[in-house]
Scaffold this motif. Structure first.
Motif, PDB file in Angstrom:
ATOM      1  N   ARG A  21      -3.067  40.178  24.837  1.00 15.75           N
ATOM      2  CA  ARG A  21      -4.023  40.877  23.921  1.00 15.75           C
ATOM      3  C   ARG A  21      -3.297  41.658  23.010  1.00 15.75           C
ATOM      4  O   ARG A  21      -3.412  41.929  21.833  1.00 15.75           O
ATOM      5  CB  ARG A  21      -5.232  41.094  24.856  1.00 15.75           C
ATOM      6  CG  ARG A  21      -5.616  40.322  25.452  1.00 15.75           C
ATOM      7  CD  ARG A  21      -6.743  39.274  24.780  1.00 15.75           C
ATOM      8  NE  ARG A  21      -7.568  38.473  25.748  1.00 15.75           N
ATOM      9  CZ  ARG A  21      -7.220  37.209  26.090  1.00 15.75           C
ATOM     10  NH1 ARG A  21      -6.367  36.554  25.322  1.00 15.75           N
ATOM     11  NH2 ARG A  21      -8.184  36.648  27.034  1.00 15.75           N
ATOM     12  N   LYS A  22      -2.512  42.660  23.636  1.00 15.96           N
ATOM     13  CA  LYS A  22      -1.967  43.942  22.995  1.00 15.96           C
ATOM     14  C   LYS A  22      -0.824  43.510  21.897  1.00 15.96           C
ATOM     15  O   LYS A  22      -1.047  44.114  20.720  1.00 15.96           O
ATOM     16  CB  LYS A  22      -1.321  44.695  23.993  1.00 15.96           C
ATOM     17  CG  LYS A  22      -1.965  45.473  24.697  1.00 15.96           C
ATOM     18  CD  LYS A  22      -1.456  46.665  25.705  1.00 15.96           C
ATOM     19  CE  LYS A  22      -2.473  47.192  26.621  1.00 15.96           C
ATOM     20  NZ  LYS A  22      -1.683  48.364  27.358  1.00 15.96           N
ATOM     21  N   ARG A  23      -0.243  42.420  22.273  1.00 16.09           N
ATOM     22  CA  ARG A  23       0.879  41.768  21.363  1.00 16.09           C
ATOM     23  C   ARG A  23       0.166  41.284  20.292  1.00 16.09           C
ATOM     24  O   ARG A  23       0.501  41.207  18.965  1.00 16.09           O
ATOM     25  CB  ARG A  23       1.629  40.712  22.167  1.00 16.09           C
ATOM     26  CG  ARG A  23       2.940  40.274  21.216  1.00 16.09           C
ATOM     27  CD  ARG A  23       3.693  39.217  22.182  1.00 16.09           C
ATOM     28  NE  ARG A  23       4.457  38.276  21.334  1.00 16.09           N
ATOM     29  CZ  ARG A  23       5.785  38.622  21.001  1.00 16.09           C
ATOM     30  NH1 ARG A  23       6.403  39.708  21.368  1.00 16.09           N
ATOM     31  NH2 ARG A  23       6.540  37.559  20.492  1.00 16.09           N
ATOM     32  N   LEU A  24      -1.010  40.328  20.553  1.00 11.91           N
ATOM     33  CA  LEU A  24      -1.829  39.672  19.446  1.00 11.91           C
ATOM     34  C   LEU A  24      -2.366  40.724  18.547  1.00 11.91           C
ATOM     35  O   LEU A  24      -2.340  40.602  17.178  1.00 11.91           O
ATOM     36  CB  LEU A  24      -2.957  38.768  20.102  1.00 11.91           C
ATOM     37  CG  LEU A  24      -3.597  38.023  19.145  1.00 11.91           C
ATOM     38  CD1 LEU A  24      -2.895  36.948  18.733  1.00 11.91           C
ATOM     39  CD2 LEU A  24      -5.203  37.776  20.087  1.00 11.91           C
ATOM     40  N   LEU A  25      -2.882  41.800  18.907  1.00 13.29           N
ATOM     41  CA  LEU A  25      -3.160  42.922  17.995  1.00 13.29           C
ATOM     42  C   LEU A  25      -2.117  43.583  17.362  1.00 13.29           C
ATOM     43  O   LEU A  25      -2.486  43.754  15.983  1.00 13.29           O
ATOM     44  CB  LEU A  25      -3.891  44.021  19.026  1.00 13.29           C
ATOM     45  CG  LEU A  25      -4.573  45.155  18.235  1.00 13.29           C
ATOM     46  CD1 LEU A  25      -5.371  44.787  17.215  1.00 13.29           C
ATOM     47  CD2 LEU A  25      -5.260  46.246  19.433  1.00 13.29           C
ATOM     48  N   GLN A  26      -0.915  43.784  17.703  1.00  9.37           N
ATOM     49  CA  GLN A  26       0.034  44.397  17.179  1.00  9.37           C
ATOM     50  C   GLN A  26       0.587  43.378  15.981  1.00  9.37           C
ATOM     51  O   GLN A  26       0.795  43.935  14.840  1.00  9.37           O
ATOM     52  CB  GLN A  26       1.170  44.742  18.160  1.00  9.37           C
ATOM     53  CG  GLN A  26       1.256  45.719  18.727  1.00  9.37           C
ATOM     54  CD  GLN A  26       2.280  45.565  20.099  1.00  9.37           C
ATOM     55  OE1 GLN A  26       3.014  44.901  20.123  1.00  9.37           O
ATOM     56  NE2 GLN A  26       2.117  46.484  21.160  1.00  9.37           N
ATOM     57  N   PHE A  27       0.671  42.180  16.130  1.00  8.95           N
ATOM     58  CA  PHE A  27       1.271  41.102  15.189  1.00  8.95           C
ATOM     59  C   PHE A  27       0.197  40.571  14.331  1.00  8.95           C
ATOM     60  O   PHE A  27       0.228  40.576  12.952  1.00  8.95           O
ATOM     61  CB  PHE A  27       1.743  39.964  16.029  1.00  8.95           C
ATOM     62  CG  PHE A  27       2.999  40.140  16.607  1.00  8.95           C
ATOM     63  CD1 PHE A  27       3.471  41.650  17.057  1.00  8.95           C
ATOM     64  CD2 PHE A  27       4.206  39.356  16.653  1.00  8.95           C
ATOM     65  CE1 PHE A  27       4.580  41.740  17.938  1.00  8.95           C
ATOM     66  CE2 PHE A  27       5.248  39.427  17.149  1.00  8.95           C
ATOM     67  CZ  PHE A  27       5.676  40.707  17.816  1.00  8.95           C
ATOM     68  N   PHE A  28      -1.254  40.418  14.775  1.00  8.11           N
ATOM     69  CA  PHE A  28      -2.167  39.784  13.968  1.00  8.11           C
ATOM     70  C   PHE A  28      -3.226  40.800  13.390  1.00  8.11           C
ATOM     71  O   PHE A  28      -4.019  40.565  12.752  1.00  8.11           O
ATOM     72  CB  PHE A  28      -2.779  38.697  14.610  1.00  8.11           C
ATOM     73  CG  PHE A  28      -1.757  37.485  14.677  1.00  8.11           C
ATOM     74  CD1 PHE A  28      -1.918  36.298  13.658  1.00  8.11           C
ATOM     75  CD2 PHE A  28      -1.024  37.234  15.642  1.00  8.11           C
ATOM     76  CE1 PHE A  28      -0.971  35.287  13.824  1.00  8.11           C
ATOM     77  CE2 PHE A  28      -0.310  36.449  15.843  1.00  8.11           C
ATOM     78  CZ  PHE A  28      -0.289  35.344  14.820  1.00  8.11           C
ATOM     79  N   GLY A  29      -3.123  41.942  14.157  1.00  2.00           N
ATOM     80  CA  GLY A  29      -4.310  42.885  13.587  1.00  2.00           C
ATOM     81  C   GLY A  29      -5.558  42.436  14.143  1.00  2.00           C
ATOM     82  O   GLY A  29      -6.746  42.802  13.609  1.00  2.00           O
ATOM     83  N   TYR A  30      -5.617  41.590  14.990  1.00  2.18           N
ATOM     84  CA  TYR A  30      -6.798  40.925  15.724  1.00  2.18           C
ATOM     85  C   TYR A  30      -7.052  41.170  17.170  1.00  2.18           C
ATOM     86  O   TYR A  30      -6.053  41.079  17.877  1.00  2.18           O
ATOM     87  CB  TYR A  30      -6.819  39.570  15.264  1.00  2.18           C
ATOM     88  CG  TYR A  30      -8.010  38.743  16.334  1.00  2.18           C
ATOM     89  CD1 TYR A  30      -9.255  38.768  15.890  1.00  2.18           C
ATOM     90  CD2 TYR A  30      -7.663  37.508  17.514  1.00  2.18           C
ATOM     91  CE1 TYR A  30     -10.055  38.220  16.644  1.00  2.18           C
ATOM     92  CE2 TYR A  30      -8.460  37.193  18.155  1.00  2.18           C
ATOM     93  CZ  TYR A  30      -9.766  37.339  17.910  1.00  2.18           C
ATOM     94  OH  TYR A  30     -10.876  36.714  18.492  1.00  2.18           O
ATOM     95  N   GLU A  31      -8.056  41.858  17.669  1.00  2.49           N
ATOM     96  CA  GLU A  31      -8.334  42.198  19.092  1.00  2.49           C
ATOM     97  C   GLU A  31      -9.324  41.301  19.655  1.00  2.49           C
ATOM     98  O   GLU A  31     -10.677  41.060  19.437  1.00  2.49           O
ATOM     99  CB  GLU A  31      -8.986  43.569  19.096  1.00  2.49           C
ATOM    100  CG  GLU A  31      -8.951  43.948  20.548  1.00  2.49           C
ATOM    101  CD  GLU A  31      -9.231  45.519  20.796  1.00  2.49           C
ATOM    102  OE1 GLU A  31      -9.311  45.959  22.077  1.00  2.49           O
ATOM    103  OE2 GLU A  31      -9.885  46.026  19.701  1.00  2.49           O
ATOM    104  N   HIS A  32      -8.715  40.281  20.459  1.00  2.00           N
ATOM    105  CA  HIS A  32      -9.618  38.913  21.087  1.00  2.00           C
ATOM    106  C   HIS A  32     -10.342  39.720  22.140  1.00  2.00           C
ATOM    107  O   HIS A  32      -9.924  40.775  23.040  1.00  2.00           O
ATOM    108  CB  HIS A  32      -8.783  37.757  21.492  1.00  2.00           C
ATOM    109  CG  HIS A  32      -9.463  36.782  21.983  1.00  2.00           C
ATOM    110  ND1 HIS A  32     -10.428  36.030  21.140  1.00  2.00           N
ATOM    111  CD2 HIS A  32      -9.956  36.355  23.061  1.00  2.00           C
ATOM    112  CE1 HIS A  32     -11.074  35.122  21.784  1.00  2.00           C
ATOM    113  NE2 HIS A  32     -10.694  35.330  23.050  1.00  2.00           N
TER     114      HIS A  32
END
Length: 385
Positions: free
Chosen positions: A301-312
Motif C-alpha cells: 500500500r505505501k508503495r502504491l501511494l508513493q507511485f500512484f498517489g492513491y491510498e487503497h
C-alpha cells in the motif's frame, strides 16, 4: 552504498513498475497451464485469499495477466505439471516450484524451531498421519472421520486435531497441497508429489537475500529495500549489502522520485535508459485493469501511494458504516492512473456482476466510464467461467 541518486518523475516510476508487472501488454504470458507457470515465475508469487464475493484473488490475479485464463489451468499447473506449489510468502500464495529451495529454508526453520501453535500436536499422532498418507494416498480434512473433536482455541480454528497436524506437515515441508477445490486442500507427501528422492537443500541466508533482490527487480523494476523484503523483514540487512555490491559493480543505479529524495530506490541502468519513451506510451494507453486488492501492484500500500498517489483501503473487516470504498473494492487502472475503486459482488445464481459502490478517484467523465463499463462486461464473463 553510493548516495549519488538520479531523480525520476512519478510517471517514469509508474511506467517501470507497470512494465515489470506486465500490465502494459495484452497477454504477456500466453495461455493455459504454461502461462500460469510463466506468470508465477515472473511475479514470484500469486496470493491466495478466502474472500469470494467475486472470483478468489489467485484466479483474479492470473486473469489480469492471462486474458484466456481458466481455473483448470491453475489446477493443471499445481496438480499435474507441478510447476507451482503453495507456501507462505507474506501470506499464503502460489509460488514457483523452481524456487522451492528458497522456501525450504523456512521449512527447515519450522522443523528446528516449531511454532507454539503446534505444541499440541502429538509426535506419535503426526507420525501416524504421515504413515496413513503414505499407505492410503493423499487426503483432505474431510477424509479424516475418526478425530476426537476438541474445542476451538481460535475463531478460525478447527475442532479436528488432524487439521493442525496437516498444517504442521505443510509448514515443515513434509506435506504439500497437491490439489485445491475452492478452499478445500488435499495433502500429499512432498517427496511423492514432486518425485524427489531427497528434499532440496535450503538456500543460505545470502542466497535467499539475492533471491529476494532478483525477484523484486524482475517484478517491480524499480526497487527499495522495503519493497524487496516485503514479508521478509529479517533479510533487510543482507539485501542492503547485496544492493551495495550491485551498485559498486554498476549493476544497479540509485534513483529517487522527484520530491522524495529520502526514499531511496534502485534499478538496472538499462531499465532507466528505456523509461522516457515507455512512460509516454503507457500514460497514453487506454488499457483497463480491474485489480484485485491482493494483486502484487496493490498489496504494498505505501508503495502504491508513493507511485500512484492513491491510498487503497481494504475494508472487508471494517464495520459497514465506516467503509469508504466498500467491502471489497477493486482499484481500476487505466493506462498509468488509478481512476476509480469499484465494490463488486457476483450474484452467481443469476450470473450477474452487481455494482455495490462506484467511487471515482479521478474526475468522472463519460469517456472513462465507457472504458470501465466495457471492461466490466469482460470481467463478468470471467466470473461466470
Amino acid at each position: 552504498m553510493s548516495t549519488a541518486s538520479f531523480a525520476i518523475s512519478a510517471a517514469q516510476a509508474r511506467a517501470i513498475w507497470l512494465q515489470a508487472q506486465r500490465l502494459d501488454e495484452t497477454a504477456p504470458f500466453g495461455a493455459g497451464a504454461e502461462a500460469v507457470r510463466r506468470a508465477t515465475e515472473h511475479l514470484g508469487y500469486v496470493q491466495i485469499d478466502t474472500i469470494n464475493v467475486i472470483e478468489r484473488s489467485h484466479h483474479h490475479i492470473l486473469y489480469t495477466r492471462i486474458p484466456d485464463y481458466r481455473r483448470a489451468d491453475l489446477e493443471q499447473a499445481q496438480s499435474a505439471d507441478k510447476s507451482v506449489f503453495e507456501y507462505w510468502t507474506h501470506a499464503l500464495a502460489y509460488v514457483p516450484t523452481a524456487d522451492y529451495r528458497y522456501y525450504a529454508r523456512a521449512m527447515q526453520r519450522h522443523r528446528d524451531q516449531p511454532h507454539a501453535a503446534f505444541e499440541s500436536v502429538d509426535a506419535a499422532d503426526y507420525a501416524a498421519l504421515l504413515k496413513r498418507i503414505r499407505n492410503q494416498g493423499a487426503l483432505s480434512i474431510r477424509d479424516i472421520d475418526d478425530d476426537v473433536l476438541v474445542e476451538k482455541d481460535h475463531p478460525w480454528g478447527s475442532r479436528k486435531p488432524s487439521r493442525r497436524a496437516l498444517r504442521l506437515g505443510f509448514y515443515d515441508g513434509d506435506l504439500t497441497i497437491s490439489k485445491r477445490s475452492g478452499m478445500l486442500k488435499t495433502y500429499e507427501l512432498s517427496a511423492r508429489h514432486f518425485g524427489w528422492q531427497r528434499r532440496p537443500a535450503p538456500a543460505s541466508d545470502r542466497q535467499f537475500a539475492q533471491y529476494l533482490l532478483d525477484r523484486a527487480l524482475r517484478s517491480q523494476g524499480l526497487i527499495s529495500v522495503d519493497s524487496s523484503c516485503y514479508g521478509n523483514n529479517g533479510s533487510k540487512a543482507t539485501v542492503r549489502e547485496q544492493i551495495a555490491l550491485a551498485v559498486k559493480r554498476r549493476q544497479l543505479r540509485p534513483v529517487h522520485l522527484q520530491g522524495q529524495p529520502k526514499l531511496q530506490h534502485w534499478c538496472a541502468p538499462a531499465t532507466l535508459d528505456a523509461t522516457n519513451e515507455a512512460s509516454i506510451d503507457i500514460a497514453a494507453s487506454q488499457r483497463v485493469h480491474l485489480l484485485s486488492p491482493f494483486d502484487p501492484l496493490v498489496i504494498q500500500r505505501k508503495r502504491l501511494l508513493q507511485f500512484f498517489g492513491y491510498e487503497h483501503r481494504f475494508e472487508a473487516y471494517v464495520p459497514a458504516g465506516r467503509r469508504v470504498f466498500g467491502y471489497f473494492a477493486l482499484p481500476v487502472l487505466i493506462g498509468d492512473r488509478i481512476v476509480a475503486a469499484l465494490d463488486l459482488k457476483m450474484d452467481r445464481a443469476a450470473g450477474r456482476l452487481l455494482m455495490q459502490k462506484w467511487s471515482w478517484i479521478e474526475r468522472k467523465s463519460a469517456a472513462l466510464k465507457r472504458l470501465v463499463e466495457e471492461e466490466l462486461g469482460r470481467f463478468e464473463q470471467f466470473q461466470k467461467g
